[in-house]
Design an enzyme around this catalytic site. Structure first.
Site, PDB file in Angstrom:
ATOM      1  N   CYS A  93       0.871  -1.164   0.000  1.00 46.37           N
ATOM      2  CA  CYS A  93       0.000   0.000   0.000  1.00 46.37           C
ATOM      3  C   CYS A  93       0.916   1.224   0.000  1.00 46.37           C
ATOM      4  O   CYS A  93       2.133   1.089   0.112  1.00 46.37           O
ATOM      5  CB  CYS A  93      -0.899  -0.027   1.227  1.00 46.37           C
ATOM      6  SG  CYS A  93      -2.434   0.863   0.972  1.00 46.37           S
ATOM      7  N   CYS A 115      -4.080  -1.037  -2.485  1.00 44.69           N
ATOM      8  CA  CYS A 115      -4.590   0.312  -2.716  1.00 44.69           C
ATOM      9  C   CYS A 115      -4.270   0.717  -4.140  1.00 44.69           C
ATOM     10  O   CYS A 115      -3.271   0.276  -4.707  1.00 44.69           O
ATOM     11  CB  CYS A 115      -4.043   1.315  -1.697  1.00 44.69           C
ATOM     12  SG  CYS A 115      -2.330   1.775  -1.889  1.00 44.69           S
ATOM     13  N   CYS A 144       6.945  -0.234  -8.975  1.00 43.00           N
ATOM     14  CA  CYS A 144       7.411  -1.047  -7.847  1.00 43.00           C
ATOM     15  C   CYS A 144       8.858  -1.465  -8.066  1.00 43.00           C
ATOM     16  O   CYS A 144       9.326  -1.525  -9.202  1.00 43.00           O
ATOM     17  CB  CYS A 144       6.569  -2.315  -7.726  1.00 43.00           C
ATOM     18  SG  CYS A 144       4.863  -2.034  -7.254  1.00 43.00           S
TER      19      CYS A 144
END
Length: 169
Positions: free
Chosen positions: A12, A88, A96
């Site tokens: 998240c 989320c 990432c």
């Protein structure tokens, strides 16, 4: 493969509510078959007090709970992840880190209870609703026959959990 313990990372943005709840749920529901972790792209530095209160209220150990960066899990010393789930929408849209071992990934977005407005009772209700949604998704995930599914089928099932899961509980 039945004796394998699968490492799962929940991501998240702030790592203060949703991902923490998911980590706690999977470590309980996974019954030793899974080891859950959580992290954030921009960790708040502390776990939301309503998340801690909810977890304690349903008898989760909260000693694990700390807000941490996903960078902790992108190092050579970090556990190799088998699954990485974003919970989320913001984290799902961010770049990432590269996760060693090519884990299976999926987006299981749920509303942010930390953004709930209103009375404390309404905010606690938002946390309870998020917990319920995550618990439903994680329960379905842990009941998948992981050993008998090929990678492509498993990837589809993981995405379906986040996309089409009925939320009535």
């Amino acid at each position: 493969m039945s004796d394998q313990i699968f490492n799962v990372l929940f991501l998240c943005t702030g790592n203060s509510a949703r991902s923490i709840l998911a980590e706690a749920i999977l470590n309980r529901v996974g019954q030793g078959r899974f080891r859950a972790y959580s992290a954030g792209s921009q960790p708040k530095g502390e776990v939301h007090p309503f998340a801690i209160a909810l977890l304690k209220g349903v008898n989760h150990d909260t000693s694990f709970a700390r807000s941490k960066s996903w960078e902790e899990f992108a190092t050579d010393e970090a556990p190799v992840m088998d699954f990485v789930f974003t919970v989320c929408d913001n984290a799902a849209n961010e770049a990432c880190p590269v996760w060693p071992g090519q884990p299976m990934t999926a987006h299981w977005g749920v509303p942010d209870p930390a953004a709930a407005e209103g009375t404390d009772a309404e905010k606690h209700l938002a946390f309870a609703e998020t917990y319920r949604m995550l618990n439903n998704r994680i329960s379905i995930f842990t009941s998948l026959p992981l050993a008998s599914l090929d990678r492509l089928t498993l990837q589809g099932r993981l995405r379906d959990i986040g996309r089409h899961m009925p939320e009535a509980g």
